[in-house]
Structures are given as structure tokens and as C-alpha cells.
Motif scaffolding. Structure first.
Motif, short mmCIF file in Angstrom:
data_model
loop_
_atom_site.label_atom_id
_atom_site.label_comp_id
_atom_site.label_asym_id
_atom_site.label_seq_id
_atom_site.Cartn_x
_atom_site.Cartn_y
_atom_site.Cartn_z
N ARG A 38 0.84 -1.20 0.00
CA ARG A 38 0.00 0.00 0.00
C ARG A 38 0.87 1.25 0.00
N GLU A 39 1.91 1.26 0.83
CA GLU A 39 2.78 2.44 0.90
C GLU A 39 3.50 2.69 -0.43
N ILE A 40 3.97 1.61 -1.05
CA ILE A 40 4.67 1.75 -2.33
C ILE A 40 3.75 2.32 -3.40
N LEU A 41 2.54 1.81 -3.48
CA LEU A 41 1.59 2.30 -4.47
C LEU A 41 1.24 3.77 -4.26
N LEU A 42 1.09 4.16 -2.99
CA LEU A 42 0.78 5.56 -2.71
C LEU A 42 1.96 6.47 -3.06
N ARG A 43 3.18 5.98 -2.85
CA ARG A 43 4.36 6.78 -3.22
C ARG A 43 4.42 6.99 -4.73
N ILE A 44 4.09 5.96 -5.51
CA ILE A 44 4.08 6.11 -6.96
C ILE A 44 2.98 7.09 -7.37
N ALA A 45 1.82 7.00 -6.69
CA ALA A 45 0.74 7.94 -6.99
C ALA A 45 1.18 9.38 -6.75
N ASP A 46 1.96 9.60 -5.68
CA ASP A 46 2.48 10.94 -5.40
C ASP A 46 3.41 11.41 -6.52
N ALA A 47 4.22 10.48 -7.04
CA ALA A 47 5.13 10.84 -8.14
C ALA A 47 4.34 11.22 -9.39
N GLU A 48 3.27 10.48 -9.67
CA GLU A 48 2.43 10.81 -10.82
C GLU A 48 1.78 12.18 -10.62
N ALA A 49 1.45 12.50 -9.38
CA ALA A 49 0.87 13.82 -9.08
C ALA A 49 1.89 14.93 -9.34
N ARG A 50 3.17 14.66 -9.06
CA ARG A 50 4.22 15.65 -9.36
C ARG A 50 4.31 15.89 -10.86
N HIS A 51 4.20 14.81 -11.63
CA HIS A 51 4.22 14.96 -13.09
C HIS A 51 3.02 15.76 -13.57
N GLU A 52 1.87 15.51 -12.94
CA GLU A 52 0.66 16.26 -13.27
C GLU A 52 0.88 17.75 -13.03
N THR A 53 1.50 18.09 -11.90
CA THR A 53 1.77 19.49 -11.58
C THR A 53 2.71 20.12 -12.61
N TYR A 54 3.70 19.34 -13.07
CA TYR A 54 4.65 19.84 -14.07
C TYR A 54 3.91 20.27 -15.33
N TRP A 55 3.03 19.40 -15.84
CA TRP A 55 2.33 19.72 -17.08
C TRP A 55 1.34 20.86 -16.88
N ARG A 56 0.73 20.93 -15.70
CA ARG A 56 -0.20 22.03 -15.43
C ARG A 56 0.55 23.37 -15.43
N ASP A 57 1.71 23.38 -14.78
CA ASP A 57 2.51 24.61 -14.75
C ASP A 57 3.00 24.98 -16.15
N LYS A 58 3.36 23.98 -16.92
CA LYS A 58 3.88 24.24 -18.27
C LYS A 58 2.77 24.79 -19.18
N LEU A 59 1.55 24.32 -18.96
CA LEU A 59 0.43 24.81 -19.77
C LEU A 59 0.02 26.23 -19.38
N GLY A 60 0.11 26.54 -18.07
CA GLY A 60 -0.26 27.87 -17.62
C GLY A 60 -1.71 28.19 -17.94
N ASN A 61 -1.93 29.28 -18.64
CA ASN A 61 -3.28 29.69 -19.00
C ASN A 61 -3.91 28.80 -20.08
N GLU A 62 -3.10 27.93 -20.68
CA GLU A 62 -3.61 27.06 -21.73
C GLU A 62 -4.09 25.71 -21.19
N VAL A 63 -4.20 25.59 -19.87
CA VAL A 63 -4.58 24.30 -19.29
C VAL A 63 -5.94 23.84 -19.78
N GLY A 64 -6.86 24.80 -19.98
CA GLY A 64 -8.16 24.47 -20.57
C GLY A 64 -9.03 23.59 -19.70
#
Length: 357
Positions: A38-64
Motif C-alpha cells: 500500500r505504501e509503495i503504491l501511494l508513493r508512486i501515486a504521489d510521483a504521478e501527481a508531481r508529473h501532473e503538476t509539471y504539465w499544469r505549470d507548463k500549460l499555464g493559461n492554456e490548461v483548458g
């Protein structure tokens, strides 16, 4: 910094949707697991959330507006909710090892490394899940495949010889029953024999009772550990620890504290036998179903081949998913081998029929 092109924006928006959905898949899997997994899976989920934040920041106002994840990610979510851990982990292993970031210059090196490491983490988790179901699953898949291929080959071979439809049906029933009994008996003997071999290699459960009677100075206990793979010095040290433990306890586990893993049974022999029997029988029933109806041998043979082909592709796809390989290629391989074997027996049956006539 240059403005992103419309094509880049669409790609980033898709990445954002996929990362959000993949994080949800990992959290869904974690919800049904406990402890370390369970802990390992949640840690990977957190990493995917970091990637999500990266793309959101990169899109900026174009996130849509939120986009729909691609089909593969949606299918992963469906498998995680409906069919449990092993199917979802196997598919995640494939997805993580084929990350689109590897060839995308907009993804960071760290994200590419994350995806590669995630693939190895998921590979480890999937391996454990596969081991839990390996015995019964192996018996089920092999039984079904053998039933499909062998009975289709038998039915087509008899049919091609020009035999009456009743004889074709009788031959199919005979092949189904004899094959199912043979598969069940063979699986029982195989698993039972393997478990007995493992049991013969495991430490005897009563051996620990004799340790207090040993001569501490002679220390023959060390020979046990040397026979199990320890060096002479390691064995001597561990034997001394065991004797020291006896001062507090009247009996100790002979292998306690060693690196020797206990023998693990492959599973119940009766369970594997029953899986093989019924799965072979179910698979072998499919080729003879068309012969129950009042249709010509040729028509029944064509329908039987189509039904078996569909079933082979289904089992091949499942095997591909669970092994972390492309399911379509495994399905086509299964189809080609199965129908190829049936085609050979059909040709032999036809030649035999001509020779007899």
C-alpha cells in the motif's frame, strides 16, 4: 521562452489528463492493499501527481477544460476497479515501460527516469501478485488451451476422413473426457511431486528439539548451516548464537535467523487438478458444440474453427496482459499455433480418407 504550438498544447493537455488518471489508478490499487504494498503504491501515486503538476505549470493559461484520459489509461482504471491487482499491475508494467516521455523533448530527464523506475517497481509488485495465482492460473490457461487445440484437431481430423457426423461427435466427446482426465491426473501428480520435493529439502520440524543435546564444543550444528550454503566462519558464529539462545529458551527454530528461506509449496495438488480438468473440459467442449446441430460436417467444422479461434485469442490476450507483453501479439501467436495444429490434422484426416476410399 517561445510560445508552445497548438500541437504541443494538445499533447501536454493529454499528458496532464493521463497523469491525473494514473495517479487515481495507483490510489485505487492501494485502497485494496495493506502494509508495504500500500505504501509503495501511494508513493508512486504521489510521483504521478508531481508529473501532473509539471504539465499544469507548463500549460499555464492554456490548461483548458479537463481532457479525457486516453483509452489505455481508462482501461487501466477499469481493470483496477473490476478485476483486482494482478491485471492492473501487469498492464501498468507495460504502460510504464513504454512511456511516451522517452522520445518527448518537453519531458524532463527526471520524469523519464521516474517512469523507468516506476516500471521496475511495478514489475516487482506484479511478480508477487503473479506468484500468488501462478499455480491455478497456469493450470487453467494450459488446460483450456490444450482442450481447445487438441479437440479441434481431433474433430477436424475425423471429419476430414469422411466419417459420419455421429462418429465425429463421439470422437469429440471421447477426446474431451479422456483429455480432461489425463490433464487433471497429470497436474495432480506434477504439483504433488513438486511439493514433496520441496518438503524433502526443508528442515525437519523436530530437528530443533535435539539441539540442547549437542556437544557445544564439537559444534556439529555448524555443519547444518554449512550444508545450507553458509561459509565455515558464518556457520560457526551462527551456531554459537543458537547455543547462546538456549540459555533463555528450551527449544529454538533450527533455521531461525539464517538466510535460508523456507520451502514454499506450489499450491494444492487437488485444486490444480480440478482447474485442469474443468478448464480442459470447457475448452474441449467448444469444438464439438456445432456438431450437436443438424448441419453438414463442413459447416460445423468451419463454425468450430471460428469459435476456437476466438477463444484462443481471448486466452492469448489474457496471458499477454498478465505477462506484461502486448496482448494482441500473444493472441495472434496463440491463434496461429492452434489453428496450424488443427490444419495439419485436417490434412492428415483428408489424406487418410482418400487412402481408405
Amino acid at each position: 521562452m517561445s510560445q508552445p504550438t497548438p500541437r504541443q498544447i494538445r499533447r501536454w493537455q493529454q499528458y496532464l489528463a493521463n497523469e491525473r488518471a494514473e495517479a487515481a489508478v495507483y490510489r485505487e490499487l492501494a485502497r485494496n492493499r495493506h502494509g508495504e504494498q500500500r505504501e509503495i503504491l501511494l508513493r508512486i501515486a504521489d510521483a504521478e501527481a508531481r508529473h501532473e503538476t509539471y504539465w499544469r505549470d507548463k500549460l499555464g493559461n492554456e490548461v483548458g477544460m479537463p481532457r479525457t484520459p486516453d483509452f489505455k489509461t481508462r482501461f487501466l482504471a477499469f481493470m483496477a476497479r473490476r478485476f483486482g491487482t494482478v491485471f492492473a499491475l501487469a498492464m501498468l508494467q507495460t504502460a510504464e515501460s513504454r512511456s511516451p516521455y522517452e522520445s518527448d523533448e518537453d519531458a524532463t530527464s527526471q520524469m523519464k527516469a521516474d517512469e523507468a523506475i516506476h516500471a521496475e517497481v511495478v514489475r516487482g509488485l506484479a511478480a508477487e501478485a503473479r506468484e500468488e495465482m501462478s499455480g491455478t492460473f497456469r493450470a487453467a490457461v494450459f488446460g483450456a488451451n490444450d482442450g481447445l487445440v487438441s479437440n479441434l484437431a481431433l474433430v477436424l481430423g475425423v471429419m476430414a476422413s469422411g466419417a459420419d457426423p455421429k462418429f465425429v461427435l463421439l470422437a469429440g466427446f471421447s477426446g474431451m473426457l479422456s483429455g480432461a482426465l489425463s490433464m487433471g491426473a497429470g497436474e495432480y501428480i506434477s504439483v504433488k511431486s513438486s511439493n514433496e520435493l520441496l518438503e524433502a529439502s526443508a528442515p525437519h520440524p523436530d530437528a530443533g528439539q535435539k539441539i540442547p543435546l549437542l556437544d557445544v564444543d564439537a559444534n556439529e550444528l555448524a555443519l547444518v548451516y554449512r550444508a545450507r550454503g553458509m561459509s565455515e566462519d558464518e556457520a560457526e558464529i551462527h551456531a554459537q548464537k543458537v547455543f547462546a539462545t538456549l540459555e533463555k529458551h528450551q527449544q529454538v527454530d533450527l533455521m531461525d535467523g539464517t538466510h535460508v528461506a523456507p520451502a514454499q509449496e506450489l499450491g494444492g495438488a487437488w485444486g490444480a487438478a480440478m482447474y485442469s480438468f474443468f478448464c480442459f473440459g470447457g475448452g474441449a467442449l467448444i469444438p464439438i458444440l456445432p456438431f450437436f446441430f443438424n448441419i453438414s460436417n463442413l459447416t460445423a467444422g468451419i463454425i468450430a474453427s471460428i469459435l476456437v479461434g476466438i477463444a484462443l485469442m481471448v486466452t492469448g490476450s489474457i496471458t499477454g496482459v498478465l505477462s506484461g507483453k502486448p496482448p494482441l501479439m500473444r493472441a495472434l501467436r496463440q491463434l496461429g499455433i492452434g489453428l496450424g495444429a488443427a490444419g495439419v490434422t485436417y490434412a492428415l484426416g483428408a489424406a487418410f480418407g482418400v487412402a481408405v476410399n
